[in-house]
Design an enzyme around this catalytic site. Sequence first.
Site, short mmCIF file in Angstrom:
data_model
loop_
_atom_site.label_atom_id
_atom_site.label_comp_id
_atom_site.label_asym_id
_atom_site.label_seq_id
_atom_site.Cartn_x
_atom_site.Cartn_y
_atom_site.Cartn_z
N LYS A 85 46.63 44.47 9.58
CA LYS A 85 45.73 43.31 9.59
C LYS A 85 44.30 43.75 9.97
O LYS A 85 43.34 43.37 9.31
CB LYS A 85 46.21 42.28 10.62
CG LYS A 85 45.20 41.21 10.96
CD LYS A 85 45.72 40.22 11.97
CE LYS A 85 45.50 40.59 13.41
NZ LYS A 85 44.16 40.37 13.93
N ASN A 86 44.20 44.55 11.03
CA ASN A 86 42.87 44.88 11.53
C ASN A 86 42.11 45.85 10.63
O ASN A 86 40.90 46.01 10.76
CB ASN A 86 42.96 45.45 12.96
CG ASN A 86 43.29 44.35 13.96
OD1 ASN A 86 43.35 43.17 13.61
ND2 ASN A 86 43.52 44.73 15.21
N CYS B 167 37.41 31.70 21.88
CA CYS B 167 38.40 32.77 21.87
C CYS B 167 39.18 32.75 23.18
O CYS B 167 38.59 32.60 24.24
CB CYS B 167 37.73 34.12 21.70
SG CYS B 167 38.94 35.41 21.69
N ARG C 33 34.32 37.01 24.50
CA ARG C 33 34.23 38.12 23.53
C ARG C 33 32.88 38.07 22.83
O ARG C 33 32.74 37.51 21.76
CB ARG C 33 35.37 38.05 22.52
CG ARG C 33 36.70 38.30 23.15
CD ARG C 33 37.82 38.22 22.16
NE ARG C 33 37.91 39.40 21.30
CZ ARG C 33 38.90 39.58 20.42
NH1 ARG C 33 39.82 38.68 20.27
NH2 ARG C 33 38.93 40.67 19.70
N PRO C 34 31.89 38.68 23.44
CA PRO C 34 30.53 38.61 22.87
C PRO C 34 30.38 39.46 21.63
O PRO C 34 31.25 40.27 21.31
CB PRO C 34 29.68 39.18 24.01
CG PRO C 34 30.58 40.09 24.76
CD PRO C 34 31.97 39.55 24.63
N ASP D 31 27.18 40.92 21.25
CA ASP D 31 25.85 41.48 21.53
C ASP D 31 25.68 42.88 20.95
O ASP D 31 24.60 43.25 20.47
CB ASP D 31 25.59 41.49 23.04
CG ASP D 31 26.67 42.23 23.82
OD1 ASP D 31 27.87 41.94 23.59
OD2 ASP D 31 26.33 43.10 24.63
N ASP E 64 46.28 45.73 22.45
CA ASP E 64 47.10 44.89 21.57
C ASP E 64 48.60 45.11 21.77
O ASP E 64 49.40 44.41 21.15
CB ASP E 64 46.72 45.13 20.10
CG ASP E 64 45.43 44.44 19.72
OD1 ASP E 64 44.89 43.67 20.53
OD2 ASP E 64 44.93 44.68 18.60
N ARG F 104 49.34 34.49 12.50
CA ARG F 104 48.01 35.09 12.27
C ARG F 104 48.14 36.60 12.07
O ARG F 104 47.32 37.20 11.37
CB ARG F 104 47.11 34.86 13.49
CG ARG F 104 46.49 33.48 13.57
CD ARG F 104 45.48 33.46 14.70
NE ARG F 104 44.74 34.70 14.72
CZ ARG F 104 44.38 35.37 15.81
NH1 ARG F 104 44.65 34.89 17.00
NH2 ARG F 104 43.71 36.50 15.72
#
Length: 419
Positions: A22-23, A115, A120-121, A123, A306, A398
Amino acid sequence: MDKIVVHGGHRLSGSVKISGSKNSALPILAATLLTSEPCTISRVPDLSDIHYMLTILSELGCEVERASGVVKIRAEKILSQAPYDIVRKMRASVCVLGPLLGRQGEATVSLPGGCVIGDRPIDLHLRGFEALGAAVRVTGGDVKVLAPKLRGATISLRSKFGSTVLGTDNVMMAAVLADGVTIIDGAAEEPEVVDLANFLIAMGAKIEGAGTRKIIIEGVKELHGAEHEVIPDRIEAGTFLAAAAIAGDHVRLLRVNPLHLKAVIDPLVDAGFLIEANGNEISIRPGVKRRPLKLDTLPYPAFPTDMQAQMCALLATTEGISVVTENVFPHRFMHVAELKRMGADIDLQGATLVIKGVPQLSGAPVMASDLRASAALVLAGLQADGVTEVNRVYHIDRGYESIDEKLNGLGAQIERMKA
Ligand code: UD1
């Protein structure tokens, strides 16, 4: 809303095919925005996150065709603004920013919000785009990046939690069409970053060093269409290894890359399991005695965040005291309260879990608002006494292709029901 009902106490054995990652697939699909020519991506898993990404690409103007794991995409004429309604459903939508900026010179995406695994930025993504010469504006919940022409630059993507995976992907995708050379320092080393780089190279990009901390990208004028097969999902594979460790006799994983799983295999061996890796297969059997573990999540090649929740499900019934520290997302403990409701003895101290193994968990209705936490609850249910109902199953869908069917294929007794 569906729920998964796990009848505990059935031993797992046999073999299971692992799906495409998925990732990897998410940024690779986004990367097809970088060319007007057709691209074909195979081994794309059938997951709701992938569905969201394909919907975003369609809304951006791409022609998308999908048939049994193969996706054909043509981004001939595209827009620069991703639709809010879909973007808000998936944080990974942010990885369309880089390719849109690279190809169109501008991109607008809603800021990822809501989230559940902590703040979970993005930046670092934005800092990377600015270094390439883009102006970044945040208005009305949207982030807009604008740069009629991107220029190569040296960019550090290191944060106090390690590097950023999607940030590295995003900057790499923007930089492939920039003028001159970009050097990403402190790049994420995950296999999914390498997979994306390989796809970009197949499209004509010039990239060196993917998989190390320093990625060097020499901008090219344009990219062309390409074909690519997504790598195996190492987190799905790790989840099945944990499931087999919890409730298995002899389980074989097929179509995996054992090299990507060293940080999961090594602790399972330390925990007393017998694991053999052969080509693209891994087999796991129980050893003589199980042992507790000390685990620290860190970016690749260390133990992945994960896999933290799934390993907690295993350690919850491993005699002795295990200690698990979460260093990547220090608030990622949605599974803990639910595992405790099943009888686990877990003490949360800051970002560290002290887990005292109990002989058996007991089934209970549970839910978790995070993908991996939900998977961990299914795994806990495999070993628990009685019935475990995992609610809000859309989180599992998901990121896991037919997890219930795959586990049932190994001998589990899991039903999917309308809640
Ligand atoms: C990706 C994975 C996710 C995995 C995570 C860490 C995808 C689609 N998702 O998420 O499954 O759990 O890597 O391995 O590939 N950070 C910042 N600023 C930023 C970006 C990140 O401070 O701009 C921080 C994050 O809050 C976190 C750490 O860096 O603490 C790592 O996050 P990151 O690698 O960016 O995660 P994702 O790429 O979103």
